[in-house]
Design an enzyme around this catalytic site. Structure first.
Site, PDB file in Angstrom:
ATOM      1  N   LYS A 280       0.836  -1.192   0.000  1.00 18.87           N
ATOM      2  CA  LYS A 280       0.000   0.000   0.000  1.00 18.87           C
ATOM      3  C   LYS A 280       0.877   1.251   0.000  1.00 18.87           C
ATOM      4  O   LYS A 280       2.009   1.210   0.467  1.00 18.87           O
ATOM      5  CB  LYS A 280      -0.856   0.031   1.276  1.00 18.87           C
ATOM      6  N   ARG A 354     -10.644 -11.280   1.476  1.00 20.38           N
ATOM      7  CA  ARG A 354     -11.501 -12.330   0.921  1.00 20.38           C
ATOM      8  C   ARG A 354     -10.803 -13.686   0.932  1.00 20.38           C
ATOM      9  O   ARG A 354     -11.448 -14.728   1.032  1.00 20.38           O
ATOM     10  CB  ARG A 354     -11.962 -11.933  -0.490  1.00 20.38           C
TER      11      ARG A 354
END
Ligand code: BES
Ligand code: MN
Ligand code: ZN
Length: 501
Positions: A280, A354
């Site tokens: 990130k 996920r």
């Protein structure tokens, strides 16, 4: 903090402070009217002179009001009487509590709980008032070496109800609110904890504390070895770049007969999300310690539930792991075999939530759940879509979605449903595996839920994306304790707990 309900008249109260409402423009509430009469027009005089307009959130603290036994009277602006809605009510209470806490009243009798809020009864008003108070007085200062304490902090609140007949209702509201608030505090404490302390093992310790504190709570800790044996390769892949072991904590609350199917709550517990190899950008990266907000929410709801001792069975799963880059980290291009047997092509290691959740969702099949709700700070796209006000709700089962929306309305812990149509599934197509972990352009929250839906076919399922609601950034940085209130309300409703007359 101590709470009580009472049904009395304002002039008879002998308290550090009595709190009454004033509407805009300069209109006394019924209770303020009573005080005004006793004090021979003292209050209406002030209003006439323009000291308080009655705008929502305005405060005027009075001392030595003539003929009044209490030391202080706090006049609280409540806005236009006809516009007083749920949100305004909560805001007014919060503002009142901060004012009391900062102005030396260690206890107060509050009559704002008698104001008319459209469609809401005494139970709701008292419950919201207690929850708002606890929320307002929370701080996370344990890691500061210099303690910052209010000199004369608020210790006791009494909320007045219109009739004695409503006292039991008010008492029930307090007891429910205290349970919910305990859960919220637990959630906030764990979520605010820095990621060098709050790792997956720390989450497991919190689960163990619940087990220790409540007779009908037990836990199971699933570590990397066990996950390996279970074939949870997708979950394990996410944690491989971290020195911290991936740990899934299973908390079982037993409130009903053993053969009653449990409600299962699964929380994303990524204790720090660096993005992994798909690192990130640096800005506000510290906030990715909140990527375990789902797990904190589930832990908080389990705590509230254990406090309430509801007659249902509930299992909470904290899916703990840390997403870091490293020599052993998983990569974009990797193809993982999930516990369900389906294969996933990793296109971005930052879409890790996920990958953790899918195996946890397959794992919980063994409990033969009545329904499963997963809670996750899953997508930045959800923040774009709904901002910080509503959690995203996606579900393959309409009745469950409606139950959750209902609970969100009741609790004020808002959620908003997004569609989960089959069309969106196409965005996950992969040339090499069954599907990818990346939905590509558009509808990021929906495609993330589409991914999860492929693992939840065996039970009724709903997904809460709390990316925008779990914490506040900026100057007021901190966990919000959401969606503990929503989840607990859902459980209260499920248990058929009485919440009105
Ligand atoms: N934990 C983040 C989601 C997130 C981001 C929550 C910002 C709150 C604020 C999640 O793991 C993530 O990184 N999601 C990616 C998914 C993308 C790579 C498909 C995102 O939202 O950018
Ligand atoms: Mn991520
Ligand atoms: Zn994440």
């Amino acid at each position: 903090m101590e709470f009580n309900v009472k049904s009395g008249s304002p002039e008879k109260q002998r308290s550090a402070c009595i709190v009454v409402g004033v509407f805009e423009p300069r209109r006394l509430s019924a209770i303020a009217e009573q005080l005004d009469e006793i004090s021979e027009g003292y209050i209406s005089n002030l209003l006439r002179r323009g000291d308080l307009e009655g705008k929502s959130g305005q405060m005027l603290l009075l001392h030595h009001v003539p003929n009044i036994l209490s030391e202080r009277v706090l006049l609280v602006g409540c806005g236009k009487e006809r516009e007083l809605d749920e949100r305004q009510y909560r805001q007014i209470i919060s503002k009142t509590i901060s004012t009391l806490n900062e102005t030396g009243s260690m206890e107060a009798v509050c009559f704002l709980s008698e104001l008319h809020v459209k469609g809401r009864d005494t139970y709701w008003k008292v419950r919201q008032a207690v929850e708002a108070t606890q929320d307002c007085l929370y701080n996370f200062h344990g890691l500061k070496t210099r303690k910052v304490e209010a000199r004369r902090p608020l210790r006791k609140m009494v909320f007045n109800v219109p009739t004695r007949r409503e006292l039991p209702l008010g008492e029930r509201a307090i007891s429910h609110a205290l349970a919910v608030s305990e859960g919220i505090t637990t959630c906030k404490n764990v979520a605010n904890m820095p990621p060098n302390i709050c790792n997956p093992a720390y989450l497991a310790e919190q689960a163990k504390i619940l087990e220790h504190d409540y007779d009908n709570v037990s836990t199971e800790i699933v570590g990397e070895k066990e996950m390996e044996a279970l074939g949870m390769s997708s979950y394990l892949a996410v944690g491989r770049g971290s020195r911290n072991e991936s740990i899934m904590s299973v908390i079982k609350y037993n409130g009903a007969a053993a053969d009653v199917n449990p409600i299962v709550l699964v929380g994303k517990g990524v204790t720090f999300d660096s993005g992994g190899i798909s690192l990130k950008p640096g800005e506000a990266m510290d906030e990715m310690k909140y990527d375990m907000g789902g797990a904190a929410g589930v832990l908080g709801a389990m705590h509230a539930l254990a406090e309430l001792q509801l007659p249902i069975n509930v299992i909470g799963v904290l899916a703990g792991c840390e997403n870091m880059p490293g020599g052993d980290a998983y990569r974009p291009g990797d193809i993982l075999t999930t516990m369900s047997g389906q294969t996933v092509e990793v296109l971005n290691t930052d879409a890790e939530g996920r990958l953790v959740l899918c195996d946890a969702l397959t794992y919980v099949e063994r409990f033969d759940p009545e329904l499963v709700i997963d809670v996750a700070t899953l997508t930045g796209a959800c923040v774009v879509a709904l901002g910080k006000h509503a959690s995203g709700l996606l579900s393959t089962h309409n009745p469950l979605a409606h139950e959750l929306l209902n609970a969100s309305e009741q609790s004020g812990d808002r959620a908003w449903r997004l569609p989960l149509w089959e069309e969106y599934q196409e965005q996950l197509e992969s040339p090499f595996a069954d599907f990818t972990n990346l939905g590509g352009k558009g509808a990021g929250t929906i495609t993330a839920a589409c991914f999860l839906a492929r693992f939840t076919k065996k039970y009724h399922w709903a997904h809460l994306d709390i990316a925008g609601t779990a914490w506040r950034g900026g100057k007021e940085k901190g966990s919000t304790g959401r969606p503990v209130s929503l989840l607990t309300q859902f459980l209260l409703n499920r248990a058929g707990a009485e919440q009105s007359e």
